[in-house]
Design an enzyme around this catalytic site. Structure first.
Site, mmCIF file in Angstrom:
data_model
loop_
_atom_site.group_PDB
_atom_site.id
_atom_site.type_symbol
_atom_site.label_atom_id
_atom_site.label_comp_id
_atom_site.label_asym_id
_atom_site.label_seq_id
_atom_site.Cartn_x
_atom_site.Cartn_y
_atom_site.Cartn_z
ATOM 1 N N LYS A 133 0.845 -1.205 0.000
ATOM 2 C CA LYS A 133 0.000 0.000 0.000
ATOM 3 C C LYS A 133 0.874 1.246 0.000
ATOM 4 C CE LYS A 133 -3.806 -2.411 2.115
ATOM 5 N NZ LYS A 133 -4.351 -2.936 3.360
ATOM 6 N N GLN A 177 -4.822 -1.952 9.589
ATOM 7 C CA GLN A 177 -4.592 -3.248 8.956
ATOM 8 C C GLN A 177 -5.144 -4.372 9.843
ATOM 9 O OE1 GLN A 177 -3.198 -3.716 5.775
ATOM 10 N NE2 GLN A 177 -3.942 -5.790 6.104
ATOM 11 N N ASP A 200 -11.841 2.501 3.710
ATOM 12 C CA ASP A 200 -12.263 1.115 3.471
ATOM 13 C C ASP A 200 -13.745 1.034 3.121
ATOM 14 O OD1 ASP A 200 -10.180 -0.644 3.537
ATOM 15 O OD2 ASP A 200 -10.225 -0.951 5.702
#
Ligand code: NAP
Length: 373
Positions: A133, A177, A200
């Site tokens: 990422k 995460q 998200d």
């Protein structure tokens, strides 16, 4: 038990050893060519992502869709083998478009989008995801912020970092995460992320807005958003078409079904309790499979010419591979590609799109915050 289970694509489910060793009975289907040799299914260690009940501030404006610069038309023909929906290629195009937008924004108003990632513990897979990422952010000019906390950190410590990113104007997206260490309550931690920075897109209010007519979420969850982007960019018509989503998880299946419905498809959802899933799936012009069962969807589940988006990532034993395993999707690619009009491969289909959509959500967030068109 792995030692007593063989995978067989004729059912694509785990079979007891005794049944798997019996001679096939006519008219039993041939095993999926992708698994011509019996292979043990590996248990995928996937992060358990949970929905995030959090507070809502003001309703957002509709999220702008990134400009479609390249339109890749997939011919939908029952006679020819399926066109490959190349997610790697589309993700590259999306990242290039994002890079252009990031530069335009920086030049115009001096703002650089920022994504903060919080990693707790030292799981190798999580470290790899975070590294990827970070690299993806750097490549498009998004600034990444990373916090690495030891496994034995307290919830309060993690929440303290989230709170500091919530109030940091240079951070436009926050990602924790998963999975978190066992002693932590995911919900408490994820709830601490501001909804305006929840890139998200799993917040119940986001999902609720996705489900409602005339409303738009702050963020669309990255994987389903990637599926839709692939359909759009490959010119797959959605309006008025029949779509089947296999799987109804909060992070993929359910939002994918809502997105297809929003795009005016007539949507059915197939799940583990569905009777005759083959029959239902065979009616679909568009199939999104997000199950986590290797090669579940066989060629005879597919309507000739249908567009197939395979979200599944399933490791199966492969002694010939240097790693001892390889990844396959939920759809038996070799069979399906002979029937479908267009299909995503695994790997190289939906996977690369997920991270591209994370970057897209971060850019979108920065643009919204700074009212940059
Ligand atoms: P999940 O939370 O385990 O959900 C699986 C869904 O499949 C459930 O709704 C379940 O039904 C349904 N299901 C299970 N067995 C079934 C069967 N035999 N027939 C029909 N439906 C069945 O999984 P997920 O998180 O959505 O992930 C699904 C797959 O996508 C996994 O392989 C995962 O690795 C992959 N994935 C890929 C990406 C990417 O970036 N490419 C991102 C996320 C996930 P019930 O609700 O009835 O239990």
């Amino acid at each position: 038990m792995a030692s007593s289970i063989l995978s067989d694509c004729s059912s694509a489910r785990l079979l007891p050893l005794r049944r798997a060793l019996l001679p096939p009975r006519a008219p039993r289907l041939r095993p999926c060519p992708a698994l011509a040799h019996p292979r043990r299914l590996l248990v995928a260690a996937r992060p358990q992502l949970l929905p995030r009940p959090r507070r809502m501030d003001s309703p957002p404006p509709p999220p702008p869709r990134p400009p479609i610069q390249v339109r890749l038309l997939a011919t939908v023909s029952a006679d020819a083998p399926a066109k490959v929906i190349d997610g790697k290629l589309v993700a590259k195009q999306v990242r290039e478009e994002i890079a252009v937008e990031v530069t335009r924004m920086k030049d115009a108003i001096g703002i650089v989008p920022g994504l903060a990632v919080i990693l707790v513990g030292s799981r190798k897979d999580s470290q790899t995801y975070v590294r990827n990422k970070k690299k993806a952010c750097e490549a498009v000019g998004i600034k990444s912020y990373e916090v690495n906390l030891p496994e034995d950190s307290s919830e309060e410590e993690v929440i303290k970092h989230i709170a500091s990113f919530n109030s940091d104007p240079s951070v436009h997206g926050i990602l924790v995460q998963l999975p978190l260490p066992r002693h932590m309550n995911d919900e408490n931690i994820l709830n601490a992320v501001s909804i305006e920075k929840d890139v998200d897109g799993f917040h119940p209010l986001n999902i609720g807005r996705l489900a409602m007519q005339g409303r738009d979420p702050f963020f669309v969850p990255c994987t389903p958003k990637g599926c839709m982007e692939l359909l759009h960019r490959f010119g797959v018509e959605i309006k008025g078409k029949r779509a089947v989503v296999i799987g109804r998880s909060n992070i993929v299946g359910m939002p994918a079904a809502l997105l297809l419905q929003k795009a005016n498809a007539t949507v059915s959802i197939v799940h583990s309790q569905t009777k005759n899933p083959e029959e239902i799936t065979r009616q679909a012009d568009i199939v999104i499979a997000a199950v986590g069962v290797a090669n579940l969807v066989r060629g005879n589940w597919i309507k000739p010419g249908a567009a197939i988006i395979d979200v599944g990532i399933n490791p199966v034993d492969d002694p010939e591979s240097p790693r001892g395993y390889r990844l396959v999707g939920d759809v038996c690619y070799e069979e399906a590609s002979k029937v479908a009009g267009a299909i995503t491969p695994v790997p190289g289909g939906v996977g690369p799109m997920t991270i591209a959509m994370l970057l897209s959500n971060t850019l979108e967030s920065a643009k919204r915050t700074h009212k940059f068109k």
